[in-house]
Design a protein around this motif. Structure first.
Motif, PDB file in Angstrom:
ATOM      1  N   SER A 152       0.829  -1.205   0.000  1.00 56.63           N
ATOM      2  CA  SER A 152       0.000   0.000   0.000  1.00 56.63           C
ATOM      3  C   SER A 152       0.866   1.260   0.000  1.00 56.63           C
ATOM      4  CB  SER A 152      -0.923   0.028   1.222  1.00 56.63           C
ATOM      5  OG  SER A 152      -1.741  -1.124   1.204  1.00 56.63           O
ATOM      6  N   HIS A 153       2.055   1.150   0.584  1.00 54.46           N
ATOM      7  CA  HIS A 153       3.050   2.229   0.529  1.00 54.46           C
ATOM      8  C   HIS A 153       4.404   1.610   0.800  1.00 54.46           C
ATOM      9  CE1 HIS A 153       4.696   6.310   0.881  1.00 54.46           C
ATOM     10  NE2 HIS A 153       3.654   6.618   0.130  1.00 54.46           N
ATOM     11  N   TYR A 154       5.492   2.416   0.719  1.00 53.40           N
ATOM     12  CA  TYR A 154       6.837   1.836   0.879  1.00 53.40           C
ATOM     13  C   TYR A 154       6.920   0.902   2.084  1.00 53.40           C
ATOM     14  CZ  TYR A 154       8.299   5.630  -2.254  1.00 53.40           C
ATOM     15  OH  TYR A 154       8.419   6.475  -3.308  1.00 53.40           O
ATOM     16  N   PHE A 155       6.449   1.363   3.227  1.00 56.63           N
ATOM     17  CA  PHE A 155       6.590   0.547   4.435  1.00 56.63           C
ATOM     18  C   PHE A 155       5.240   0.104   5.005  1.00 56.63           C
ATOM     19  CE2 PHE A 155      10.436   3.108   3.958  1.00 56.63           C
ATOM     20  CZ  PHE A 155      11.340   2.063   3.782  1.00 56.63           C
ATOM     21  N   ASP A 156       4.264   0.051   4.117  1.00 62.10           N
ATOM     22  CA  ASP A 156       2.949  -0.461   4.503  1.00 62.10           C
ATOM     23  C   ASP A 156       2.670  -1.670   3.608  1.00 62.10           C
ATOM     24  OD1 ASP A 156       0.371  -0.971   5.190  1.00 62.10           O
ATOM     25  OD2 ASP A 156      -0.428   1.004   4.649  1.00 62.10           O
ATOM     26  N   MET A 157       3.138  -2.825   4.068  1.00 60.21           N
ATOM     27  CA  MET A 157       3.047  -4.050   3.267  1.00 60.21           C
ATOM     28  C   MET A 157       2.342  -5.133   4.066  1.00 60.21           C
ATOM     29  SD  MET A 157       6.821  -4.437   1.628  1.00 60.21           S
ATOM     30  CE  MET A 157       7.672  -3.053   0.837  1.00 60.21           C
ATOM     31  N   GLU A 158       1.575  -5.952   3.351  1.00 58.32           N
ATOM     32  CA  GLU A 158       0.876  -7.056   4.010  1.00 58.32           C
ATOM     33  C   GLU A 158       1.062  -8.328   3.182  1.00 58.32           C
ATOM     34  OE1 GLU A 158      -3.712  -8.397   5.053  1.00 58.32           O
ATOM     35  OE2 GLU A 158      -3.360  -6.524   3.993  1.00 58.32           O
ATOM     36  N   VAL A 159       1.579  -9.368   3.816  1.00 61.49           N
ATOM     37  CA  VAL A 159       1.738 -10.653   3.128  1.00 61.49           C
ATOM     38  C   VAL A 159       0.360 -11.293   3.035  1.00 61.49           C
ATOM     39  CG1 VAL A 159       2.823 -12.938   3.209  1.00 61.49           C
ATOM     40  CG2 VAL A 159       4.079 -10.934   4.038  1.00 61.49           C
ATOM     41  N   ILE A 160      -0.139 -11.503   1.805  1.00 61.06           N
ATOM     42  CA  ILE A 160      -1.485 -12.082   1.668  1.00 61.06           C
ATOM     43  C   ILE A 160      -1.431 -13.544   1.209  1.00 61.06           C
ATOM     44  CG2 ILE A 160      -2.671  -9.874   1.367  1.00 61.06           C
ATOM     45  CD1 ILE A 160      -2.690 -10.389  -1.658  1.00 61.06           C
ATOM     46  N   GLY A 161      -0.239 -14.032   0.927  1.00 58.28           N
ATOM     47  CA  GLY A 161      -0.085 -15.440   0.577  1.00 58.28           C
ATOM     48  C   GLY A 161       1.378 -15.811   0.627  1.00 58.28           C
ATOM     49  N   GLU A 162       1.670 -17.047   1.041  1.00 60.93           N
ATOM     50  CA  GLU A 162       3.072 -17.478   1.057  1.00 60.93           C
ATOM     51  C   GLU A 162       3.179 -18.987   1.058  1.00 60.93           C
ATOM     52  OE1 GLU A 162       5.180 -16.054   4.517  1.00 60.93           O
ATOM     53  OE2 GLU A 162       3.390 -16.256   5.731  1.00 60.93           O
ATOM     54  N   SER A 163       4.385 -19.476   0.838  1.00 63.60           N
ATOM     55  CA  SER A 163       4.558 -20.925   0.809  1.00 63.60           C
ATOM     56  C   SER A 163       4.450 -21.486   2.216  1.00 63.60           C
ATOM     57  CB  SER A 163       5.911 -21.291   0.207  1.00 63.60           C
ATOM     58  OG  SER A 163       6.039 -22.699   0.252  1.00 63.60           O
ATOM     59  N   ILE A 164       3.767 -22.626   2.318  1.00 66.54           N
ATOM     60  CA  ILE A 164       3.642 -23.270   3.620  1.00 66.54           C
ATOM     61  C   ILE A 164       4.800 -24.256   3.834  1.00 66.54           C
ATOM     62  CG2 ILE A 164       1.140 -23.003   3.801  1.00 66.54           C
ATOM     63  CD1 ILE A 164       0.874 -25.937   2.853  1.00 66.54           C
ATOM     64  N   ASP A 165       5.632 -24.445   2.813  1.00 65.68           N
ATOM     65  CA  ASP A 165       6.815 -25.305   2.986  1.00 65.68           C
ATOM     66  C   ASP A 165       7.990 -24.753   2.173  1.00 65.68           C
ATOM     67  OD1 ASP A 165       6.044 -26.399   0.343  1.00 65.68           O
ATOM     68  OD2 ASP A 165       4.550 -27.552   1.474  1.00 65.68           O
ATOM     69  N   ASP A 166       8.387 -25.418   1.094  1.00 66.93           N
ATOM     70  CA  ASP A 166       9.552 -24.963   0.319  1.00 66.93           C
ATOM     71  C   ASP A 166       9.264 -23.671  -0.459  1.00 66.93           C
ATOM     72  OD1 ASP A 166      10.782 -27.256   1.138  1.00 66.93           O
ATOM     73  OD2 ASP A 166      10.841 -28.232  -0.819  1.00 66.93           O
ATOM     74  N   ALA A 167      10.320 -22.942  -0.736  1.00 64.62           N
ATOM     75  CA  ALA A 167      10.203 -21.777  -1.614  1.00 64.62           C
ATOM     76  C   ALA A 167      10.306 -22.241  -3.068  1.00 64.62           C
ATOM     77  CB  ALA A 167      11.316 -20.782  -1.311  1.00 64.62           C
ATOM     78  N   VAL A 168       9.843 -21.387  -3.976  1.00 65.55           N
ATOM     79  CA  VAL A 168       9.868 -21.781  -5.392  1.00 65.55           C
ATOM     80  C   VAL A 168      11.302 -22.007  -5.889  1.00 65.55           C
ATOM     81  CG1 VAL A 168       9.662 -19.373  -6.178  1.00 65.55           C
ATOM     82  CG2 VAL A 168       9.032 -21.225  -7.710  1.00 65.55           C
ATOM     83  N   GLY A 169      12.251 -21.213  -5.401  1.00 69.43           N
ATOM     84  CA  GLY A 169      13.659 -21.405  -5.793  1.00 69.43           C
ATOM     85  C   GLY A 169      14.158 -22.785  -5.370  1.00 69.43           C
ATOM     86  N   GLU A 170      13.675 -23.233  -4.206  1.00 72.96           N
ATOM     87  CA  GLU A 170      14.049 -24.574  -3.740  1.00 72.96           C
ATOM     88  C   GLU A 170      13.475 -25.640  -4.656  1.00 72.96           C
ATOM     89  OE1 GLU A 170      12.739 -23.704   0.479  1.00 72.96           O
ATOM     90  OE2 GLU A 170      14.167 -25.314   0.836  1.00 72.96           O
ATOM     91  N   ALA A 171      12.262 -25.394  -5.160  1.00 76.01           N
ATOM     92  CA  ALA A 171      11.664 -26.356  -6.092  1.00 76.01           C
ATOM     93  C   ALA A 171      12.564 -26.488  -7.322  1.00 76.01           C
ATOM     94  CB  ALA A 171      10.262 -25.906  -6.501  1.00 76.01           C
ATOM     95  N   TYR A 172      13.089 -25.361  -7.791  1.00 75.33           N
ATOM     96  CA  TYR A 172      14.034 -25.396  -8.915  1.00 75.33           C
ATOM     97  C   TYR A 172      15.318 -26.124  -8.520  1.00 75.33           C
ATOM     98  CZ  TYR A 172      11.831 -22.450 -12.481  1.00 75.33           C
ATOM     99  OH  TYR A 172      11.017 -21.981 -13.472  1.00 75.33           O
TER     100      TYR A 172
END
Ligand code: KG4
Ligand code: ZN
Length: 340
Positions: A152-172
């Motif tokens: 919403s602004h530089y320091f107004d951020m909200e995580v609305i979704g994330e990995s529940i286990d591995d990160a996508v880079g790890e999948a690679y």
């Protein structure tokens, strides 16, 4: 130079890259990265070796960043460093160094969240690159994280979704390991994917509710598939490597794009920025571009050198904090699990 110029030194040491950058009024003057080759032979980052290598690299890297920017230490207005998230031993090297240097020069210290760095890298002054307007969605895809963030602004951020286990880079990287590719495998899978058939092998997408992701099941599916095929044909990997890579990439990109579609529907926000090492991927870049026509998105893709870990992204966050006089406390500590 006039006193209007604000010089910020950024220092990044959260994982296996020792990086330093000088920016002036948001424009990059130098961006030095020493990538640690030592981890390649272990097929992944070894935390203990990473902190030692940071210790060796940090002075030469900072020195080089200052000399490439053609400024002296005394010209600096403030020092920004990565406080977290990351590997504790690695973070401590950058944190301690930044603290001592700022203390020695008697200039302010700015603590930076690495994940905010990946997002706010889009605010580096760069010819030919437009900045996203607020609010926008940021998808941070790296070796350690996979998140969709409402900014919403530089320091107004909200995580609305994330990995529940591995990160996508790890999948690679883990799929690459199964295929016998070097570490990190993302760039190599990306290169080979362009030469193969994405529909050669159907990998199923994991079913995860809402905007969250899961990649650990995907990696296991790749493992079982490869084991099964190699039993039938011992040369399967070498004969079909490009097709396997193309199918892996196709599935991963599909997962990311599905979640972005859901996020835009849920939030009504159609400005989408990506960041993190995997945002260097040619498949995701192409898929986002297609999304502009298909779904009416406006997309923002960083310059390649600001995708994987770098200190320019830390310096720009530092600069934005400097403008708000949001300085770090003297007793600030590294934080391995720092949240956005
Ligand atoms: O942001 P980053 O440098 O470090 C972390 O904070 O994790 O991301 C590193 C990750 C690795 O997993 C690497 O395989 C992946 O980014 N990566 C790629 C590509 N370039 C780097 N993945 C897919 N395609 C690429 N072209
Ligand atoms: Zn990163």
């Amino acid at each position: 130079m006039s006193s209007q110029n604000i010089f910020i030194l950024g220092i990044e040491s959260s994982c296996d890259d020792t990086a330093a950058s000088v920016i002036c009024n948001g424009r990059v003057l130098s961006n030095v990265v020493a990538s640690q080759k030592i981890h390649e032979e272990f097929g992944g980052v070894v935390p203990e070796l990473a902190s030692r290598a940071h210790q060796q690299n940090i002075v030469p890297v900072v020195d080089q960043a200052l000399s490439q920017a053609n400024i002296k230490k005394s010209d600096l207005n403030a020092i920004a460093f990565t406080r977290g998230p990351g590997l504790m031993g690695s973070l401590l090297v950058g944190t301690s160094f930044a603290k001592s240097m700022a203390f020695g020069l008697n200039i302010p210290l700015l603590d930076v969240n690495h994940m905010q760095g990946h997002i706010l890298a889009h605010f580096i002054e760069e010819d030919g690159f437009k900045k996203p307007p607020f609010p926008f969605l940021a998808m941070t895809i790296s070796g350690g994280h996979t998140q969709i963030v409402k900014v919403s602004h530089y320091f107004d951020m909200e995580v609305i979704g994330e990995s529940i286990d591995d990160a996508v880079g790890e999948a690679y990287d883990k799929s690459g390991k199964i295929l016998g590719l070097g570490y990190p495998a993302g760039p190599e899978i990306d290169r080979r994917a362009k030469l193969g058939d994405p529909k050669a092998f159907p990998f199923t997408k994991p079913k995860v509710a809402g905007l969250n992701f899961s990649f650990s099941g995907f990696k296991t599916a790749v493992l079982y598939f490869i084991q099964r095929e190699v039993k039938k044909n011992p040369n399967f990997i070498t004969e079909r490597l490009n097709d396997i890579c193309a199918a892996i990439q196709y599935t991963i990109i599909g997962i990311l794009i599905d979640k972005l579609k859901l996020a835009t529907t849920q939030t009504g926000i159609t400005h989408i920025a990506i960041g993190g090492g995997v945002s260097a991927n040619s498949g995701i870049r192409e898929a986002l571009k297609n999304g502009e026509q298909k779904f009416g998105w406006t997309t923002y893709v960083p310059k390649i050198e600001y995708t994987t870990d770098n200190a320019a992204m830390i310096a720009i966050v530092g600069y934005l904090k400097y403008l708000e006089k949001d300085f770090a406390e003297d007793n600030v500590m590294a934080s391995a699990r720092l949240k956005i």
